[in-house]
Design a protein around this motif. Sequence first.
Motif, PDB file in Angstrom:
ATOM      1  N   ALA A   1       0.823  -1.208   0.000  1.00  0.00           N
ATOM      2  CA  ALA A   1       0.000   0.000   0.000  1.00  0.00           C
ATOM      3  C   ALA A   1       0.860   1.263   0.000  1.00  0.00           C
ATOM      4  CB  ALA A   1      -0.931  -0.002   1.210  1.00  0.00           C
ATOM      5  N   THR A   2       1.969   1.206   0.717  1.00  0.00           N
ATOM      6  CA  THR A   2       2.871   2.363   0.778  1.00  0.00           C
ATOM      7  C   THR A   2       3.487   2.640  -0.583  1.00  0.00           C
ATOM      8  OG1 THR A   2       3.394   1.940   3.111  1.00  0.00           O
ATOM      9  CG2 THR A   2       4.937   3.301   1.866  1.00  0.00           C
ATOM     10  N   ILE A   3       3.976   1.578  -1.243  1.00  0.00           N
ATOM     11  CA  ILE A   3       4.584   1.729  -2.558  1.00  0.00           C
ATOM     12  C   ILE A   3       3.548   2.181  -3.590  1.00  0.00           C
ATOM     13  CG2 ILE A   3       5.680   0.469  -4.459  1.00  0.00           C
ATOM     14  CD1 ILE A   3       7.030  -1.282  -2.306  1.00  0.00           C
ATOM     15  N   ALA A   4       2.326   1.667  -3.474  1.00  0.00           N
ATOM     16  CA  ALA A   4       1.263   2.015  -4.420  1.00  0.00           C
ATOM     17  C   ALA A   4       0.680   3.402  -4.145  1.00  0.00           C
ATOM     18  CB  ALA A   4       0.155   0.971  -4.363  1.00  0.00           C
ATOM     19  N   LYS A   5       1.041   3.980  -2.988  1.00  0.00           N
ATOM     20  CA  LYS A   5       0.552   5.314  -2.607  1.00  0.00           C
ATOM     21  C   LYS A   5      -0.981   5.380  -2.585  1.00  0.00           C
ATOM     22  CE  LYS A   5       4.587   8.017  -4.094  1.00  0.00           C
ATOM     23  NZ  LYS A   5       5.514   6.888  -4.148  1.00  0.00           N
ATOM     24  N   VAL A   6      -1.579   4.397  -1.905  1.00  0.00           N
ATOM     25  CA  VAL A   6      -3.033   4.380  -1.760  1.00  0.00           C
ATOM     26  C   VAL A   6      -3.398   4.643  -0.305  1.00  0.00           C
ATOM     27  CG1 VAL A   6      -3.380   2.797  -3.680  1.00  0.00           C
ATOM     28  CG2 VAL A   6      -3.032   1.868  -1.387  1.00  0.00           C
TER      29      VAL A   6
ATOM     30  N   GLN B   1      -5.252  -4.472  10.475  1.00  0.00           N
ATOM     31  CA  GLN B   1      -4.052  -4.411  11.304  1.00  0.00           C
ATOM     32  C   GLN B   1      -2.961  -3.517  10.719  1.00  0.00           C
ATOM     33  OE1 GLN B   1      -2.751  -8.282  13.341  1.00  0.00           O
ATOM     34  NE2 GLN B   1      -4.137  -9.023  11.754  1.00  0.00           N
ATOM     35  N   THR B   2      -3.068  -3.187   9.446  1.00  0.00           N
ATOM     36  CA  THR B   2      -2.042  -2.356   8.820  1.00  0.00           C
ATOM     37  C   THR B   2      -2.100  -0.915   9.303  1.00  0.00           C
ATOM     38  OG1 THR B   2      -3.454  -1.721   6.946  1.00  0.00           O
ATOM     39  CG2 THR B   2      -2.147  -3.757   6.716  1.00  0.00           C
ATOM     40  N   GLY B   3      -3.223  -0.498   9.828  1.00  0.00           N
ATOM     41  CA  GLY B   3      -3.402   0.889  10.211  1.00  0.00           C
ATOM     42  C   GLY B   3      -3.943   1.742   9.076  1.00  0.00           C
ATOM     43  N   PHE B   4      -3.915   1.197   7.858  1.00  0.00           N
ATOM     44  CA  PHE B   4      -4.501   1.900   6.722  1.00  0.00           C
ATOM     45  C   PHE B   4      -6.034   1.806   6.802  1.00  0.00           C
ATOM     46  CE2 PHE B   4      -0.266   1.268   5.052  1.00  0.00           C
ATOM     47  CZ  PHE B   4      -0.067   2.334   4.185  1.00  0.00           C
ATOM     48  N   THR B   5      -6.699   2.771   6.215  1.00  0.00           N
ATOM     49  CA  THR B   5      -8.160   2.723   6.162  1.00  0.00           C
ATOM     50  C   THR B   5      -8.614   1.432   5.500  1.00  0.00           C
ATOM     51  OG1 THR B   5      -8.338   5.129   6.022  1.00  0.00           O
ATOM     52  CG2 THR B   5     -10.227   3.855   5.272  1.00  0.00           C
ATOM     53  N   THR B   6      -9.543   0.753   6.136  1.00  0.00           N
ATOM     54  CA  THR B   6     -10.069  -0.510   5.613  1.00  0.00           C
ATOM     55  C   THR B   6     -11.586  -0.425   5.546  1.00  0.00           C
ATOM     56  OG1 THR B   6      -8.214  -1.785   6.541  1.00  0.00           O
ATOM     57  CG2 THR B   6     -10.219  -3.002   5.990  1.00  0.00           C
TER      58      THR B   6
END
Length: 268
Positions: free
Chosen positions: A24-29, A51-56
């Motif tokens: 997700a970091t590399i894809a910049k999403v 668990q990633t902390g990214f919006t789910t």
Amino acid sequence: MAKKSNLKVGETNTHIVSWLKNYATIAKVNGFVVGISGGVDSAVTSTLCAQTGFTTWCIEMPIHQDSSQVSRGREHIEQLQKRFPNVKHAEANLTEVFETFKKAVPSSEDEGKLNLSLANTRARLRMSTLYYFAGIHGLLVAGTGNKVEDFGVGFYTKYGDGGVDLSPIADLMKSDVYALGAYLEIPESIQQAAPTDGLFGDSRTDEDQLGASYDELEWAMLAAEAGKKATDFEGRNKEVFEIYSRLHKINQHKMNPIPVCLIPEIFK
């Protein structure tokens, strides 16, 4: 419940979550979107993403859905939102869209083919819906297929639930998914429920459709990978191996890259 898994669940959980974060970091999403079905695969996948902390985003997409599937999915989402503040929820009821589609296309006298085509249409409507949410929120569509489904018997809809951006659990056998689900403490109702794709609007299970349980298919997949043949077995084992071999063969069109007609250089 699936058979016992030897998976190191803690290490696997950490590995998949790290893989998702890096991707997700590399894809910049901004995060991930997962279709919630009330089954163990989508419950585990959404928990890993959370668990990633990214919006789910957890999306319910009922189409004449069995009430037990809806209640299990809702129970999981509510639990997940209590555990992770980055989890969001939306429902897109596609029943009316599905019925409108049926009116717009011709019917068929072949009831078997008609029902299967409409079941696949449900999956493709859901895929389009997930990509709608992905588009407006800057997300990746996380697939929920496991290894037996995706690379064993091809038990998914081409450009339906097979249409995803990344597959977090596609290298896990079904027994591994159950083990990870127990470790992640997904609702007991989901862990105990009979697997079903929910595409026919009735109570039929995956085993009803496939002719074998995931325990059996997992055994057959490992046997095939070890070079075994149907003639090496007798009775139910032979029957299951033949079921696996037939499905694996006829569904190669899902697993292999799309054939491209290559034009000879002398024609260019």
